[in-house]
Design an enzyme around this catalytic site. Structure first.
Site, mmCIF file in Angstrom:
data_model
loop_
_atom_site.group_PDB
_atom_site.id
_atom_site.type_symbol
_atom_site.label_atom_id
_atom_site.label_comp_id
_atom_site.label_asym_id
_atom_site.label_seq_id
_atom_site.Cartn_x
_atom_site.Cartn_y
_atom_site.Cartn_z
ATOM 1 N N HIS A 255 5.339 -5.758 -9.199
ATOM 2 C CA HIS A 255 4.793 -5.717 -7.842
ATOM 3 C C HIS A 255 4.341 -7.093 -7.378
ATOM 4 C CE1 HIS A 255 4.001 -1.098 -7.946
ATOM 5 N NE2 HIS A 255 5.259 -1.408 -7.779
ATOM 6 N N HIS A 384 16.785 -0.443 -6.126
ATOM 7 C CA HIS A 384 16.377 -1.784 -6.527
ATOM 8 C C HIS A 384 17.575 -2.640 -6.915
ATOM 9 C CE1 HIS A 384 11.996 -1.555 -6.461
ATOM 10 N NE2 HIS A 384 12.079 -0.344 -6.985
#
Length: 415
Positions: A255, A384
């Site tokens: 993140h 992703h």
């Protein structure tokens, strides 16, 4: 060829395109009869025992709408089938009584998790934005419903952040507040702003990002993810369950990279002048805490608040976000250190994660870089990985859907 040339060389861009097509082929069976998308197993078949989940379905709509925009045969059909799970009179994930979308339903439509979650709804907004750009039937209506629900239920204007979850009826708001849902809300709000030209979406995204930056700066650029209803950080949440897939204990390395990238996109989109320093600091912290810190290549999943590894398994989405962040920071700054990291991490993806036998990427490796499935069984979706092959060749703004639609992303191998 110098390392710097990786991000611009025709050969590397051809490799990215080939890998993108390989990934999209792996998920060609993701759409389910009756609407929605399945959680994919290691062979690319939907795992019917897992039912239909909104986040998987929405991410499939987004990914295959990008494929349709890129001219990949068959991608539009997958996107259309997945979208039918989110919108239409028979859409199994859409709550026609209380509004919004269920977290998960069984294949027969029985509601298995009726909670209404920011994370899931952010992906519905993203999916709808990309589907509108791709011209899918029903996408405009889905976008209107999704954005209205998102603003009415999840956007807290006083806090400048999104709340996290409600019960099925939207009557009870969970006191938990989370940064993961807000991170994907920023991505979704940027996409909505690019699609509509409404600067209010970008302004909301900027408010969220600045609050997260403030919190990260106060914790040596490690991002606190978990909060109570007053937005007081809970740094010990899930200490006894540190590998939770959505609410892990401690700082999540991936993140840090994802926020770093989003800050660069926000700067390009809004002209805000105070984001690049934070983007660089978040990237540096994530790289220092995460990469090969236990003696082997790969990113650990999480660390404690001193930077010590907690969960040493390697998740596929982390190098996907790391390479993307390195690409956009190199594009923004010209700093060759980012290009070197980019090349190193793509080498790692190619040797450790890419499954050349069965397709897609292994979603989880253990600390020895051996495939495992304790957190992410199968190969659930392609979001992703596919984005990692597109972001290095895309502009910093607008986002992927509008950029591909408007011809700003090269689609030829010699581009």
């Amino acid at each position: 060829m110098t390392v710097t040339a990786w991000t611009t060389s025709p050969e590397h861009r051809a490799w990215l395109r080939t890998e993108r097509l390989r990934l999209l082929d792996f998920g060609r069976h993701a759409a389910l009869p009756g609407g929605g998308a399945g959680w994919l197993d290691v062979e690319g078949r939907p795992d019917l025992d897992r039912g239909i989940e909104t986040w998987i379905t929405a991410r499939t709509v987004h990914t295959y709408s990008l494929g349709a925009l890129l001219g990949v045969p068959g991608a539009r059909d997958v996107a259309r089938g997945a979208l039918a799970g989110l919108f239409g009179p028979q859409a199994p994930l859409r709550d026609r009584e209380h509004g919004g979308w269920f977290a998960r339903v069984a294949r027969d439509g029985t509601v298995q998790d009726g909670d209404k979650q920011c994370y899931q709804h952010a992906f519905v907004v993203l999916a709808a934005s990309t589907a509108v750009a791709a011209g899918l039937d029903g996408a405009t209506e889905l976008f209107d419903e999704a954005t209205t629900t998102f603003l009415e239920r999840f956007w807290d204007d006083a806090a400048g952040m999104c709340v996290d979850a409600y019960d099925r009826t939207f009557a009870e708001l969970d006191p938990y507040r989370g940064v993961n849902g807000n991170m994907h809300a920023v991505e979704a709000m940027l996409a909505a702003g690019d699609l509509t030209g409404d600067v209010a979406w970008r302004d909301r995204a900027l408010r969220v990002a600045r609050r997260v930056v403030t919190e990260a700066r106060a914790h040596d650029w490690r991002i606190p993810e978990h909060y109570d209803a007053t937005w007081t950080a809970d740094l010990d949440l899930n200490r006894q369950r540190p590998d939770d897939p959505f609410k892990p204990y401690g700082a999540t390395v991936g993140h840090g990279f994802e926020w770093s990238r989003l800050l660069v996109h926000l700067e390009a989109s809004t002209g805000a002048e105070d984001l690049l320093t934070a983007a660089r600091a978040l990237f540096a912290r994530a790289a220092a805490d995460g990469w090969a810190v236990d003696g082997r290549e790969g990113f650990v999943y999480t660390t404690d608040w001193t930077g010590a590894p907690v969960v040493r398994d390697r998740m596929h989405w982390v190098p996907a976000e790391a390479t993307a962040a390195a690409a956009v920071l190199h594009a923004r700054t010209g700093d060759e250190d980012y290009a070197r990291s980019y090349a190193t991490w793509w080498d790692h993806v190619a040797t450790a994660f890419v499954d050349t036998e069965r397709g897609s990427w292994h979603h989880q490796l253990d600390a020895t870089n051996t495939p495992t499935d304790t957190v992410w069984p199968g190969k659930p979706d392609l979001y992703h990985a596919v984005q990692a092959t597109l972001l290095p060749v895309a502009p910093l703004s607008p986002g992927l859907a509008v950029a591909v639609r408007d011809g700003l992303v090269p689609t030829r191998t010699d581009a």
